[in-house]
Scaffold this motif. Structure first.
Motif, PDB file in Angstrom:
ATOM      1  N   TYR A  71       0.842  -1.194   0.000  1.00 30.68           N
ATOM      2  CA  TYR A  71       0.000   0.000   0.000  1.00 30.68           C
ATOM      3  C   TYR A  71       0.876   1.243   0.000  1.00 30.68           C
ATOM      4  O   TYR A  71       1.727   1.420   0.862  1.00 30.68           O
ATOM      5  CB  TYR A  71      -0.898  -0.004   1.241  1.00 30.68           C
ATOM      6  CG  TYR A  71      -1.934   1.099   1.254  1.00 30.68           C
ATOM      7  CD1 TYR A  71      -3.182   0.913   0.665  1.00 30.68           C
ATOM      8  CD2 TYR A  71      -1.661   2.321   1.851  1.00 30.68           C
ATOM      9  CE1 TYR A  71      -4.129   1.926   0.677  1.00 30.68           C
ATOM     10  CE2 TYR A  71      -2.608   3.336   1.868  1.00 30.68           C
ATOM     11  CZ  TYR A  71      -3.833   3.133   1.285  1.00 30.68           C
ATOM     12  OH  TYR A  71      -4.772   4.141   1.288  1.00 30.68           O
ATOM     13  N   GLY A  72       0.668   2.087  -1.015  1.00 30.81           N
ATOM     14  CA  GLY A  72       1.405   3.343  -1.106  1.00 30.81           C
ATOM     15  C   GLY A  72       0.558   4.500  -0.626  1.00 30.81           C
ATOM     16  O   GLY A  72       0.259   4.637   0.545  1.00 30.81           O
ATOM     17  N   GLY A  73       0.120   5.343  -1.569  1.00 28.16           N
ATOM     18  CA  GLY A  73      -0.713   6.475  -1.205  1.00 28.16           C
ATOM     19  C   GLY A  73      -2.195   6.220  -1.374  1.00 28.16           C
ATOM     20  O   GLY A  73      -3.026   7.078  -1.066  1.00 28.16           O
ATOM     21  N   GLY A  74      -2.551   5.047  -1.902  1.00 25.26           N
ATOM     22  CA  GLY A  74      -3.953   4.704  -2.079  1.00 25.26           C
ATOM     23  C   GLY A  74      -4.638   5.446  -3.209  1.00 25.26           C
ATOM     24  O   GLY A  74      -5.870   5.489  -3.272  1.00 25.26           O
ATOM     25  N   THR A  75      -3.859   6.029  -4.134  1.00 24.23           N
ATOM     26  CA  THR A  75      -4.450   6.853  -5.189  1.00 24.23           C
ATOM     27  C   THR A  75      -4.741   6.079  -6.475  1.00 24.23           C
ATOM     28  O   THR A  75      -5.243   6.656  -7.440  1.00 24.23           O
ATOM     29  CB  THR A  75      -3.527   8.039  -5.527  1.00 24.23           C
ATOM     30  OG1 THR A  75      -2.257   7.543  -5.973  1.00 24.23           O
ATOM     31  CG2 THR A  75      -3.317   8.925  -4.309  1.00 24.23           C
ATOM     32  N   ILE A 144       5.996   7.344  -4.219  1.00 21.70           N
ATOM     33  CA  ILE A 144       6.792   6.952  -5.379  1.00 21.70           C
ATOM     34  C   ILE A 144       6.804   5.441  -5.576  1.00 21.70           C
ATOM     35  O   ILE A 144       6.860   4.960  -6.721  1.00 21.70           O
ATOM     36  CB  ILE A 144       8.233   7.508  -5.273  1.00 21.70           C
ATOM     37  CG1 ILE A 144       8.970   7.341  -6.609  1.00 21.70           C
ATOM     38  CG2 ILE A 144       8.984   6.849  -4.133  1.00 21.70           C
ATOM     39  CD1 ILE A 144       8.372   8.121  -7.753  1.00 21.70           C
ATOM     40  N   GLY A 145       6.721   4.655  -4.499  1.00 23.47           N
ATOM     41  CA  GLY A 145       6.679   3.203  -4.664  1.00 23.47           C
ATOM     42  C   GLY A 145       5.476   2.769  -5.472  1.00 23.47           C
ATOM     43  O   GLY A 145       5.568   1.925  -6.358  1.00 23.47           O
ATOM     44  N   GLY A 146       4.322   3.359  -5.175  1.00 28.45           N
ATOM     45  CA  GLY A 146       3.117   3.064  -5.944  1.00 28.45           C
ATOM     46  C   GLY A 146       3.198   3.584  -7.358  1.00 28.45           C
ATOM     47  O   GLY A 146       2.738   2.927  -8.302  1.00 28.45           O
ATOM     48  N   THR A 150       2.975   0.927 -10.518  1.00 28.83           N
ATOM     49  CA  THR A 150       1.948   1.033 -11.558  1.00 28.83           C
ATOM     50  C   THR A 150       2.483   1.638 -12.844  1.00 28.83           C
ATOM     51  O   THR A 150       1.727   1.829 -13.796  1.00 28.83           O
ATOM     52  CB  THR A 150       0.771   1.884 -11.060  1.00 28.83           C
ATOM     53  OG1 THR A 150       1.254   3.179 -10.667  1.00 28.83           O
ATOM     54  CG2 THR A 150       0.075   1.225  -9.882  1.00 28.83           C
ATOM     55  N   ASN A 151       3.775   1.968 -12.889  1.00 23.37           N
ATOM     56  CA  ASN A 151       4.368   2.653 -14.040  1.00 23.37           C
ATOM     57  C   ASN A 151       3.525   3.878 -14.407  1.00 23.37           C
ATOM     58  O   ASN A 151       3.041   4.028 -15.535  1.00 23.37           O
ATOM     59  CB  ASN A 151       4.507   1.723 -15.248  1.00 23.37           C
ATOM     60  CG  ASN A 151       5.265   2.386 -16.398  1.00 23.37           C
ATOM     61  OD1 ASN A 151       6.130   3.236 -16.179  1.00 23.37           O
ATOM     62  ND2 ASN A 151       4.936   2.014 -17.619  1.00 23.37           N
ATOM     63  N   ALA A 152       3.365   4.766 -13.435  1.00 28.51           N
ATOM     64  CA  ALA A 152       2.512   5.941 -13.618  1.00 28.51           C
ATOM     65  C   ALA A 152       2.992   6.795 -14.783  1.00 28.51           C
ATOM     66  O   ALA A 152       4.184   6.843 -15.108  1.00 28.51           O
ATOM     67  CB  ALA A 152       2.496   6.755 -12.325  1.00 28.51           C
ATOM     68  N   GLY A 153       2.038   7.491 -15.381  1.00 28.59           N
ATOM     69  CA  GLY A 153       2.338   8.356 -16.526  1.00 28.59           C
ATOM     70  C   GLY A 153       2.317   9.818 -16.146  1.00 28.59           C
ATOM     71  O   GLY A 153       3.292  10.383 -15.687  1.00 28.59           O
ATOM     72  N   GLY A 154       1.157  10.465 -16.311  1.00 28.72           N
ATOM     73  CA  GLY A 154       1.044  11.873 -15.965  1.00 28.72           C
ATOM     74  C   GLY A 154       1.233  12.782 -17.161  1.00 28.72           C
ATOM     75  O   GLY A 154       1.219  12.356 -18.316  1.00 28.72           O
TER      76      GLY A 154
END
Length: 474
Positions: A71-75, A144-146, A150-154
């Motif tokens: 569990y990271g930031g839950g976002t 940042i771990g999450g 999830t290979n976040a984009g943005g």
């Protein structure tokens, strides 16, 4: 071999390896996700203080066959941080592992623990005269771990890439408790399989990321922001090509915004100032980052002069200062929140080849409107082919009255994406929401390889069971 719940006896077994602060109350926020689609369960929440404690927890969970949900930031928006079915898991929170271990402006590297808040990393980099360009609307709470899991984009993928493109190395704990010390700061390292990229995007299904070394960049000397009204998505795509002809790869962001998105803002967040009112049908938000000696305002003026002649824009606003630039971006960043307040029938995080985006938008709109009098908010990262294509009930109608059509709308949109050589998960991941989509559209050989990797690294099956790959978690 079945899994077992994180029961009081298991909790007691951890008291010799964790300090008292590690044991957390089972607060509701640990079990929820932002859209309210999923509600998870947990028998125990722990927040280790360091990698050694994570290692001890994982070894104990593996031996006791207790499922673990990192569990990271839950976002996350696809349910990867929740486990609604099966034995009550151990929820492993990174909230205490927030240390920014190193900022090196010479190497352009930051070494951070997995629980570090994305915005805190931004601020630490700025303090050293650098930037970390991964940026999301949830940057104030995302960890940042999450982001890596999830290979976040943005919004800055166009120039700087996804999370995986911004990571040089990882420290991670395997399901059996072994620690992989892979915190490389090297740009070149051809020593075998790329395990870093295997774990990035695995959504906690293979290991627990505990730290990362990240790429930093010098901030552009000249930064500029503009909003431009365009007649269509096709014109927006042509404008992107023209902007690149003018400034090359200095385009940091190129966001498509629909009038429906501004309409939702007006309906739910009237306090947000909308620079373009009344809202046009389509507009783009552009960020430029130029080297020293080049003026972003002058570049925009030249760009829009040509774009006007080519009938690619009908109006444009160039931010005169940082406050106005933030105001433009506030509009874009609040659109997802307005969407949640309206309530969607079906939300889609998709990508298609860049040249086919206008065709997709036209075909999808015709298709969805044949299914009902729906409202469509299509917006997102036009520069990298990623759209958030969200479908809403008619104005004044309750979401519940149209929920029966969610499955049909979702499949129709995803079928069209697949037909157009796209992806039904561009940046949010698979989580639990899209395991069926992965099976429906994924290449069979790829799925076979993924299952083999999962079995090899997590033979007991404790790592986030049911996320990414469907699992028997009884």
């Amino acid at each position: 071999m079945s899994l077992c719940p994180a029961d009081p006896a298991f909790a007691d077994s951890l008291r010799d390896v964790l300090d008292n602060k590690a044991f957390r109350d089972l607060a509701p926020h640990y079990l929820e996700e932002p859209r309210g689609t999923w509600t998870g369960t947990a028998g125990l929440v722990v927040a280790p203080r360091d990698v050694a404690q994570v290692s001890a927890v994982m070894a104990a969970a593996n031996a006791a066959r207790v499922p673990v949900v990192p569990y990271g930031g839950g976002t996350g928006l696809v349910g990867g941080q929740t486990m609604p079915e099966g034995p009550a898991p151990l929820l492993l929170s990174m909230e205490r592992m927030t240390t920014i271990r190193k900022i090196d402006p010479v190497e352009n590297v930051a070494v951070v623990e997995a629980g570090a808040i994305l915005e805190d990393i931004h601020n630490a980099a700025i303090g050293a005269g650098r930037i970390f360009p991964l940026s999301l609307a949830a940057k104030g709470s995302a960890r940042i771990g999450g982001n890596l899991a999830t290979n976040a984009g943005g919004v800055n993928v166009l120039r700087y890439g996804n999370a995986r493109d911004l990571c040089l190395g990882l420290e991670a704990v395997l399901p059996d408790g072994r620690i992989w010390n892979g915190l490389s700061r090297l740009r070149k390292d051809n020593t075998g399989y790329d395990l870093r990229n295997l774990l990035i995007g695995s959504e906690g299904s293979l290991a627990v990321i505990t730290a990362a070394s990240l790429k930093l960049f010098a901030p552009p000397a000249g930064q500029g922001t503009a909003l431009a009204v365009v007649p269509s998505p096709r014109a927006a795509l042509d404008l992107l090509s023209m902007v690149r002809d003018h400034v090359g790869e200095a385009v940091s962001a190129f966001e498509l915004i629909s009038g429906q998105g501004l309409g939702f803002l007006a309906e739910t967040m009237p306090q947000i100032r909308r620079p373009l009112d009344p809202a046009p049908e389509w507009m783009v938000l552009i960020d430029l980052g130029l080297p020293a000696g080049l003026d972003p305002a002058a570049a925009f003026e030249s760009i829009f002069a040509e774009a006007w002649e080519r009938e690619l824009v009908s109006d444009a606003l160039i931010a005169q200062n940082q406050a106005q630039a933030r105001e433009f971006w506030e509009v874009r960043e609040q659109i997802p929140g307005a969407n949640r307040l309206i309530g969607s029938i079906s939300s889609h995080d998709i990508s298609v080849p860049l040249s086919r985006l206008p065709e997709f938008i036209d075909r999808a709109a015709d298709m969805v409107r044949e299914m009902g009098p729906f409202r469509i908010n299509c917006f997102g990262h036009l520069g990298d082919g990623n759209l958030h294509y969200n479908v809403f009930p008619p104005k004044g109608a309750a979401v519940a009255d149209w929920r029966a059509q969610t499955g049909a709308v979702k499949q129709a949109v995803h079928d069209l994406v697949h037909q157009m050589d796209g992806s039904v998960s561009a940046e949010h991941g698979i989580g639990r929401l899209k395991t069926g989509d992965l099976e429906r559209y994924g290449d069979p050989v790829k799925l076979e390889m993924m299952r083999a990797i999962k079995t090899s690294l997590d033979p007991v099956g404790i790592m986030n069971p049911g996320a990414v790959l469907r699992a028997d978690i009884g």
